[in-house]
Design a protein around this motif. Sequence first.
Motif, PDB file in Angstrom:
ATOM      1  N   TRP A  67      17.453  -6.836 -21.389  1.00  0.00           N
ATOM      2  CA  TRP A  67      16.248  -6.950 -20.959  1.00  0.00           C
ATOM      3  C   TRP A  67      16.002  -5.815 -19.487  1.00  0.00           C
ATOM      4  CZ3 TRP A  67      11.999 -10.226 -18.786  1.00  0.00           C
ATOM      5  CH2 TRP A  67      11.855 -10.061 -17.890  1.00  0.00           C
ATOM      6  N   LEU A  68      17.356  -5.709 -18.433  1.00  0.00           N
ATOM      7  CA  LEU A  68      17.537  -5.204 -17.239  1.00  0.00           C
ATOM      8  C   LEU A  68      17.423  -3.975 -17.498  1.00  0.00           C
ATOM      9  CD1 LEU A  68      20.687  -6.508 -15.736  1.00  0.00           C
ATOM     10  CD2 LEU A  68      18.109  -7.519 -15.437  1.00  0.00           C
ATOM     11  N   THR A  69      17.445  -3.457 -19.061  1.00  0.00           N
ATOM     12  CA  THR A  69      17.077  -1.999 -19.414  1.00  0.00           C
ATOM     13  C   THR A  69      16.009  -1.619 -19.465  1.00  0.00           C
ATOM     14  OG1 THR A  69      19.159  -1.115 -20.189  1.00  0.00           O
ATOM     15  CG2 THR A  69      17.169  -0.064 -20.822  1.00  0.00           C
ATOM     16  N   GLU A  70      15.253  -2.737 -20.079  1.00  0.00           N
ATOM     17  CA  GLU A  70      13.340  -2.408 -20.124  1.00  0.00           C
ATOM     18  C   GLU A  70      12.769  -2.348 -18.353  1.00  0.00           C
ATOM     19  OE1 GLU A  70      10.354  -2.167 -22.827  1.00  0.00           O
ATOM     20  OE2 GLU A  70      12.355  -1.044 -22.573  1.00  0.00           O
ATOM     21  N   ILE A  71      13.251  -3.159 -17.912  1.00  0.00           N
ATOM     22  CA  ILE A  71      12.426  -3.666 -16.523  1.00  0.00           C
ATOM     23  C   ILE A  71      12.493  -3.000 -16.014  1.00  0.00           C
ATOM     24  CG2 ILE A  71      12.873  -4.310 -14.201  1.00  0.00           C
ATOM     25  CD1 ILE A  71      11.796  -6.360 -15.969  1.00  0.00           C
ATOM     26  N   ASN A  72      13.941  -1.511 -15.354  1.00  0.00           N
ATOM     27  CA  ASN A  72      14.563  -0.023 -14.967  1.00  0.00           C
ATOM     28  C   ASN A  72      13.218   0.998 -15.690  1.00  0.00           C
ATOM     29  OD1 ASN A  72      15.840   1.557 -13.359  1.00  0.00           O
ATOM     30  ND2 ASN A  72      16.881   2.002 -14.868  1.00  0.00           N
ATOM     31  N   TYR A  73      13.675   0.367 -16.849  1.00  0.00           N
ATOM     32  CA  TYR A  73      12.050   1.987 -17.743  1.00  0.00           C
ATOM     33  C   TYR A  73      10.566   1.844 -17.472  1.00  0.00           C
ATOM     34  CZ  TYR A  73       9.168   4.169 -21.423  1.00  0.00           C
ATOM     35  OH  TYR A  73       9.113   4.937 -22.168  1.00  0.00           O
ATOM     36  N   LEU A  74      10.382   0.319 -17.396  1.00  0.00           N
ATOM     37  CA  LEU A  74       9.141  -0.107 -17.015  1.00  0.00           C
ATOM     38  C   LEU A  74       9.012   0.313 -15.927  1.00  0.00           C
ATOM     39  CD1 LEU A  74       8.610  -2.988 -19.380  1.00  0.00           C
ATOM     40  CD2 LEU A  74       7.775  -0.719 -19.515  1.00  0.00           C
ATOM     41  N   THR A  75       9.857   0.290 -14.716  1.00  0.00           N
ATOM     42  CA  THR A  75       9.437   0.604 -13.012  1.00  0.00           C
ATOM     43  C   THR A  75       9.601   1.411 -12.935  1.00  0.00           C
ATOM     44  OG1 THR A  75      11.095  -1.728 -12.971  1.00  0.00           O
ATOM     45  CG2 THR A  75      10.823  -0.285 -11.021  1.00  0.00           C
ATOM     46  N   LEU A  76       9.960   2.662 -13.908  1.00  0.00           N
ATOM     47  CA  LEU A  76      10.004   4.038 -13.233  1.00  0.00           C
ATOM     48  C   LEU A  76       9.043   4.291 -14.127  1.00  0.00           C
ATOM     49  CD1 LEU A  76      13.850   5.026 -14.152  1.00  0.00           C
ATOM     50  CD2 LEU A  76      12.695   5.177 -11.900  1.00  0.00           C
ATOM     51  N   GLU A  77       8.565   4.149 -14.994  1.00  0.00           N
ATOM     52  CA  GLU A  77       7.153   4.532 -15.926  1.00  0.00           C
ATOM     53  C   GLU A  77       6.205   4.164 -15.001  1.00  0.00           C
ATOM     54  OE1 GLU A  77       5.003   6.161 -18.916  1.00  0.00           O
ATOM     55  OE2 GLU A  77       7.236   6.576 -18.612  1.00  0.00           O
ATOM     56  N   HIS A  78       6.148   3.180 -14.894  1.00  0.00           N
ATOM     57  CA  HIS A  78       4.387   2.321 -13.497  1.00  0.00           C
ATOM     58  C   HIS A  78       5.180   1.868 -12.144  1.00  0.00           C
ATOM     59  CE1 HIS A  78       2.835   0.772 -17.518  1.00  0.00           C
ATOM     60  NE2 HIS A  78       4.069   1.345 -17.871  1.00  0.00           N
ATOM     61  N   MET A  79       6.301   3.254 -11.746  1.00  0.00           N
ATOM     62  CA  MET A  79       6.237   3.387 -10.241  1.00  0.00           C
ATOM     63  C   MET A  79       4.781   3.415  -9.952  1.00  0.00           C
ATOM     64  SD  MET A  79       9.330   5.109  -8.253  1.00  0.00           S
ATOM     65  CE  MET A  79      10.551   4.593  -9.397  1.00  0.00           C
ATOM     66  N   SER A  80       3.902   4.634 -10.026  1.00  0.00           N
ATOM     67  CA  SER A  80       2.744   4.903  -9.162  1.00  0.00           C
ATOM     68  C   SER A  80       2.009   3.514  -9.060  1.00  0.00           C
ATOM     69  CB  SER A  80       2.510   5.822  -9.766  1.00  0.00           C
ATOM     70  OG  SER A  80       2.123   6.025 -11.383  1.00  0.00           O
TER      71      SER A  80
END
Length: 87
Positions: A67-80
């Motif tokens: 869950w946290l790995t996915e949250i981290n990935y999505l945060t970086l992916e959608h940061m803008s």
Amino acid sequence: MKKIRFKEIDHTADVGGVAYGESLEEMFVNDAYGMLHISYGNLSIDSDLSLKILVEEPDEHHLLVSWLTEINYLTLEHMSEIDNLPH
């Protein structure tokens, strides 16, 4: 009185945290909040961005890590697309 969601703690590896919640779902949300707080500081996320996250694991420990790995990935992916995160 404000409800405590997450508490940062010292950890030999770097930094750690303890999440609180009345349900597993609430603790997972608060763990994600804590991880983002440690990474980006005080957050005031006001975004229309909504993503569905589906992870499956054999136990709660592995589920939290995924869950946290996915949250981290999505945060970086959608940061803008997320307000208030440093780019």
